[in-house]
Motif scaffolding. Structure first.
Motif, mmCIF file in Angstrom:
data_model
loop_
_atom_site.group_PDB
_atom_site.id
_atom_site.type_symbol
_atom_site.label_atom_id
_atom_site.label_comp_id
_atom_site.label_asym_id
_atom_site.label_seq_id
_atom_site.Cartn_x
_atom_site.Cartn_y
_atom_site.Cartn_z
ATOM 1 N N VAL A 1 -9.396 86.423 -37.110
ATOM 2 C CA VAL A 1 -9.845 87.495 -38.005
ATOM 3 C C VAL A 1 -9.806 86.987 -39.438
ATOM 4 C CG1 VAL A 1 -9.348 89.486 -36.582
ATOM 5 C CG2 VAL A 1 -7.497 88.411 -37.848
ATOM 6 N N CYS B 1 -16.723 86.444 -39.382
ATOM 7 C CA CYS B 1 -15.280 86.594 -39.556
ATOM 8 C C CYS B 1 -14.490 85.981 -38.441
ATOM 9 C CB CYS B 1 -14.923 88.065 -39.680
ATOM 10 S SG CYS B 1 -15.227 88.974 -38.170
ATOM 11 N N CYS B 2 -14.923 86.111 -37.230
ATOM 12 C CA CYS B 2 -14.096 85.649 -36.123
ATOM 13 C C CYS B 2 -14.893 84.805 -35.160
ATOM 14 C CB CYS B 2 -13.443 86.810 -35.412
ATOM 15 S SG CYS B 2 -14.311 88.352 -35.490
ATOM 16 N N GLN C 1 -15.618 88.368 -30.052
ATOM 17 C CA GLN C 1 -16.423 88.879 -31.159
ATOM 18 C C GLN C 1 -17.857 89.065 -30.707
ATOM 19 O OE1 GLN C 1 -17.838 86.691 -34.342
ATOM 20 N NE2 GLN C 1 -18.793 85.166 -33.060
ATOM 21 N N ALA D 1 -15.118 91.824 -40.025
ATOM 22 C CA ALA D 1 -14.297 91.888 -38.822
ATOM 23 C C ALA D 1 -14.285 93.283 -38.216
ATOM 24 C CB ALA D 1 -12.870 91.449 -39.161
#
Length: 349
Positions: free
Chosen positions: A144, A110-111, A291, A298
């Motif tokens: 995100v 996700c990030c 992250q 996330a």
């Protein structure tokens, strides 16, 4: 599994405990609830031996021998001897493993880009005062953003309609809608709310608890976090992270007051928008964008690592203390840019 965080009202360590529980779960399925304990009798009834107390299916895995029910402040000693206001992520992870909570495979990343793209974020120079004229590439704006796929659900199969209904409900009430509230919206696509919510969760547009209820719908959280957002003409809500909090005014087109705290010092950080123009206090506040490696939703790998800090010094201190969370310090204009690009389009038709 049901995880209960028992806390007295306004306990400063309650959001920290919830954040660490979320991080320790790392995508594993469990129902997390925050319960306020008002008096000694209730503490005795529920098994709270100080605030906060974390129960795994009603059992306190961190209770010292001879502990008695109490509404006093509770401190936890970490492996290196340091004292903290909540169990460490490592200790919680070990407790979850010991309680038999199974690992859950989670899809995608996700990030990743935001945590790894140092060039685009120019981490060495937060530059909070200068105009942010640099072009941020798509990777940097994906802090995100579902591995470059964005946070706006596709229109097909009722996904966008249900996602937007969930977001509007959060903004109006401060809480997640129950699945039955969403049935009429899902029905327009010939599906049930449960079917649509399950698909939205698989694609990381939102997260569900073990009972199928909405635990988070980015940028909103159903459980308390470090970041509280008061919406002009609306509700007070919790956001999943600093970037999510900054994305709420862009998404709703309304002014907000964001109240957060520096994870290192506990000092307040506020962002107040007036006519869409944000004012940060303190003026030198920054955001750390990071992250955990390995991928996942996330909520598990980066939300608790995207925080406001009173300045670059404390942000870098936090980063030094958490080498397991690679990331970068970004200035105010860049943080606002990431938030706007990520969440601004979510309620568009």
């Amino acid at each position: 599994m049901r995880i209960t965080v028992l806390t007295v009202p306004e306990c400063p360590n309650a959001p920290l405990a919830v954040e660490r529980v979320t991080a320790a779960l790392a995508g594993r399925s469990a129902a997390v609830e925050l319960v306020e304990v008002l008096d000694q009798a209730q503490a005795t009834e529920l098994g709270m031996t100080g605030s906060p107390t974390v129960l795994l299916d009603g059992v306190d895995p961190f209770a010292p021998a001879g502990a008695v029910p109490s509404i006093s402040c509770r401190l936890y000693r970490e492996a290196d001897g340091a004292v903290s206001g909540a169990p460490s992520v490592a200790a919680l992870r070990a407790a979850l493993d010991g309680a038999g909570l199974p690992e859950t495979a989670v899809p995608g990343d996700c990030c990743e880009a935001a945590a790894l793209d140092a060039n685009a974020l120019e981490a060495d120079a937060p530059d909070t005062d200068a105009p942010d004229t640099d072009v941020l590439d798509a990777d940097a704006l994906d802090a995100v953003g579902r591995g470059g796929r964005g946070r706006r659900a596709p229109a097909e199969r009722g996904l966008r309609a249900v996602q937007q209904a969930v977001l509007r409900h959060f903004a109006a009430t401060g809480a997640a809608p129950e699945p039955d509230v969403l049935e009429p919206v899902a029905a327009t696509a010939g599906r049930s709310a449960v079917e649509v919510l399950d698909e939205l969760a698989r694609e990381d547009f939102l997260t569900l608890d073990a009972d199928g209820r909405i635990a988070a719908a980015y940028p909103f959280s159903a459980a308390p976090t470090r970041h509280r957002v008061r919406i002009a003409g609306g509700a007070e809500v919790w956001s999943m992270c600093a970037i999510d909090a900054l994305g709420i005014p862009a998404m709703l087109g309304r002014d907000v007051v964001i109240s957060s705290t520096d994870p290192v010092t506990g000092e307040p950080v506020t962002v107040t928008t007036d006519g869409g123009t944000p004012v940060w206090e303190p003026a030198g506040a920054v955001v750390f964008v990071g992250q955990r490696p390995g991928g996942g939703p996330a909520a598990a790998v980066c939300c608790d690592a995207l925080n406001f800090f009173t300045g670059e010094t404390t942000a870098r201190a936090w980063a030094d203390e958490h080498p397991e969370v690679p990331g970068h310090v970004v200035g105010q204009a860049r943080a606002e840019e990431i938030a706007t690009r990520t969440f601004g389009p979510l309620l568009a038709p």
